[in-house]
Scaffold this motif. Structure first.
Motif, short mmCIF file in Angstrom:
data_model
loop_
_atom_site.label_atom_id
_atom_site.label_comp_id
_atom_site.label_asym_id
_atom_site.label_seq_id
_atom_site.Cartn_x
_atom_site.Cartn_y
_atom_site.Cartn_z
N ASP A 178 1.08 -1.04 -0.05
CA ASP A 178 -0.05 0.06 0.09
C ASP A 178 0.66 1.22 -0.02
OD1 ASP A 178 -2.41 -1.56 0.00
OD2 ASP A 178 -2.30 -1.38 2.38
N GLN A 179 1.88 1.26 0.86
CA GLN A 179 2.70 2.50 0.85
C GLN A 179 3.52 2.61 -0.56
OE1 GLN A 179 5.96 2.38 3.70
NE2 GLN A 179 6.26 4.50 3.89
N ASN A 180 3.94 1.43 -0.94
CA ASN A 180 4.78 1.63 -2.52
C ASN A 180 3.67 2.01 -3.67
OD1 ASN A 180 7.18 0.94 -1.18
ND2 ASN A 180 6.79 -1.27 -1.95
N GLN A 181 2.42 1.63 -3.50
CA GLN A 181 1.54 2.18 -4.38
C GLN A 181 1.31 3.63 -4.07
OE1 GLN A 181 -2.48 0.30 -4.13
NE2 GLN A 181 -3.40 1.63 -5.43
N SER A 182 1.41 4.10 -2.96
CA SER A 182 1.08 5.53 -2.87
C SER A 182 2.13 6.31 -3.29
CB SER A 182 0.86 5.82 -1.41
OG SER A 182 -0.37 5.10 -1.19
N GLU A 183 3.10 5.81 -3.14
CA GLU A 183 4.63 6.63 -3.58
C GLU A 183 4.86 6.49 -5.10
OE1 GLU A 183 7.68 4.93 -1.36
OE2 GLU A 183 7.09 5.90 0.84
N PHE A 184 4.47 5.57 -5.71
CA PHE A 184 4.71 4.93 -7.05
C PHE A 184 3.83 6.06 -8.07
CE2 PHE A 184 3.92 2.61 -10.92
CZ PHE A 184 5.30 2.88 -11.63
N ASN A 185 2.48 6.12 -7.72
CA ASN A 185 1.73 6.58 -9.05
C ASN A 185 1.00 7.96 -8.31
OD1 ASN A 185 0.00 5.44 -7.53
ND2 ASN A 185 -0.97 3.91 -9.17
N CYS A 186 1.27 8.12 -7.14
CA CYS A 186 0.72 9.46 -6.46
C CYS A 186 -0.75 9.24 -6.22
CB CYS A 186 1.03 10.83 -7.33
SG CYS A 186 2.77 11.29 -7.30
N ALA A 187 -1.02 8.07 -6.24
CA ALA A 187 -2.51 7.72 -5.80
C ALA A 187 -2.52 6.75 -4.57
CB ALA A 187 -3.12 6.87 -6.81
N VAL A 188 -3.44 7.14 -3.66
CA VAL A 188 -3.50 6.49 -2.36
C VAL A 188 -4.51 5.36 -2.36
CG1 VAL A 188 -3.13 8.34 -1.10
CG2 VAL A 188 -5.19 8.07 -1.44
N SER A 189 -4.01 4.13 -1.93
CA SER A 189 -4.94 3.05 -1.78
C SER A 189 -6.12 3.08 -1.00
CB SER A 189 -3.93 1.79 -1.42
OG SER A 189 -3.83 1.83 0.16
N PRO A 190 -7.02 2.17 -1.37
CA PRO A 190 -8.32 2.29 -0.71
C PRO A 190 -8.11 2.14 1.11
CG PRO A 190 -8.70 1.07 -2.40
CD PRO A 190 -7.08 1.18 -2.47
N LYS A 191 -7.18 1.18 1.30
CA LYS A 191 -6.80 1.19 2.73
C LYS A 191 -6.37 2.39 3.53
CE LYS A 191 -5.23 -2.55 6.00
NZ LYS A 191 -4.76 -3.76 5.86
N VAL A 192 -5.49 3.21 2.83
CA VAL A 192 -4.88 4.49 3.22
C VAL A 192 -6.27 5.34 3.39
CG1 VAL A 192 -3.49 6.46 2.85
CG2 VAL A 192 -2.52 3.92 2.43
N ARG A 193 -7.14 5.45 2.40
CA ARG A 193 -8.13 6.32 2.35
C ARG A 193 -9.07 5.94 3.59
NH1 ARG A 193 -10.56 7.85 -3.22
NH2 ARG A 193 -11.49 9.66 -2.04
N ARG A 194 -9.13 4.76 4.04
CA ARG A 194 -9.91 4.26 5.12
C ARG A 194 -9.35 4.57 6.59
NH1 ARG A 194 -10.61 -1.52 7.25
NH2 ARG A 194 -12.30 -1.16 8.68
N GLN A 195 -7.99 4.76 6.45
CA GLN A 195 -7.24 4.99 7.58
C GLN A 195 -7.51 6.30 8.17
OE1 GLN A 195 -3.14 4.82 7.14
NE2 GLN A 195 -2.88 2.62 7.93
N VAL A 196 -7.78 7.26 7.32
CA VAL A 196 -7.56 8.73 7.77
C VAL A 196 -9.02 8.86 8.64
CG1 VAL A 196 -8.07 11.12 7.16
CG2 VAL A 196 -6.24 9.49 5.80
N PRO A 197 -10.28 8.61 8.02
CA PRO A 197 -11.47 9.05 8.96
C PRO A 197 -11.57 8.08 10.03
CG PRO A 197 -12.00 7.92 6.86
CD PRO A 197 -10.69 8.19 7.03
N LEU A 198 -11.03 7.05 10.31
CA LEU A 198 -11.04 5.91 11.35
C LEU A 198 -10.21 6.61 12.52
CD1 LEU A 198 -11.07 2.34 9.88
CD2 LEU A 198 -12.95 3.40 11.29
N LEU A 199 -8.86 7.08 11.88
CA LEU A 199 -8.04 7.56 13.25
C LEU A 199 -8.81 8.81 13.88
CD1 LEU A 199 -5.59 7.22 14.74
CD2 LEU A 199 -4.46 8.48 12.84
#
Length: 188
Positions: free
Chosen positions: A77-98
């Protein structure tokens, strides 16, 4: 303003050597985390994760393992976010939950209704906001998803606890101001 190092490698007026000065400038000083707040954040986050685990597949896991499995991002997930400047669905889920977990801990501590709003777009830009009524307690901007994705439980807990303490400090300052001048003096 940055302290200046003289020719001997000692910071002026402090007695700190050049190597120590470089370390002070390069590292953010972390204060000690409140263990009660950290435990409350983990407990609240586990409750939120249990609410989304409809079939209870992870209900028997210990709290930190549950957070690791259901909340923390993987290296992919972290590599996907760094590679193409798009965040993964798991990362998009982290923000509101935290931010929901942080608001829940603040509610427990203050007895006030604390609300959270968090959003992150596909490119990783967004914001997290904690507020009570018309008072903004915490506002964090997300640029390219930073500091998300969290792949370490310790970093996530530190981020959450520091945010909770910052919000409680703002609330305490607001209560001090309104106690002196009255509530109506700050209304718009």
């Amino acid at each position: 303003m940055e302290p200046v190092v003289n020719d001997n490698g000692v910071m002026k007026n402090t007695g700190i050597t050049g190597a120590s000065a470089a370390r002070l400038r390069s590292r953010k000083v972390h204060r000690e985390l409140n263990p009660e707040t950290a435990d409350a954040l983990v407990r609240r986050l586990c409750h939120l994760l249990d609410a989304g685990d409809y079939f209870g597949r992870s209900s028997s896991l210990p709290p930190l393992e549950k957070i690791g499995k259901l909340f923390l991002a993987t290296d992919e997930d972290q590599n996907q976010s760094e590679f193409n400047c798009a965040v993964s669905p798991k990362v998009r889920r982290q923000v509101p939950l935290l931010f929901q977990a942080m608001a829940g801990v603040m509610e427990e501590r203050t007895g006030l209704m604390i609300q959270s709003t968090a959003e992150i777009n596909g490119e990783g830009f967004g914001r997290g906001l904690l507020y009570s009524g018309r008072i903004i307690l915490l506002l964090r901007s997300l640029r390219a998803g930073f500091p998300f994705p969290f792949i370490s439980g310790e970093k996530m807990i530190r981020y959450g606890v520091e945010g909770i303490e910052e919000g409680l400090d703002v609330l305490k300052k607001y209560e001090e101001i309104t106690s002196q001048h009255g509530l109506l003096s700050l209304e718009g």
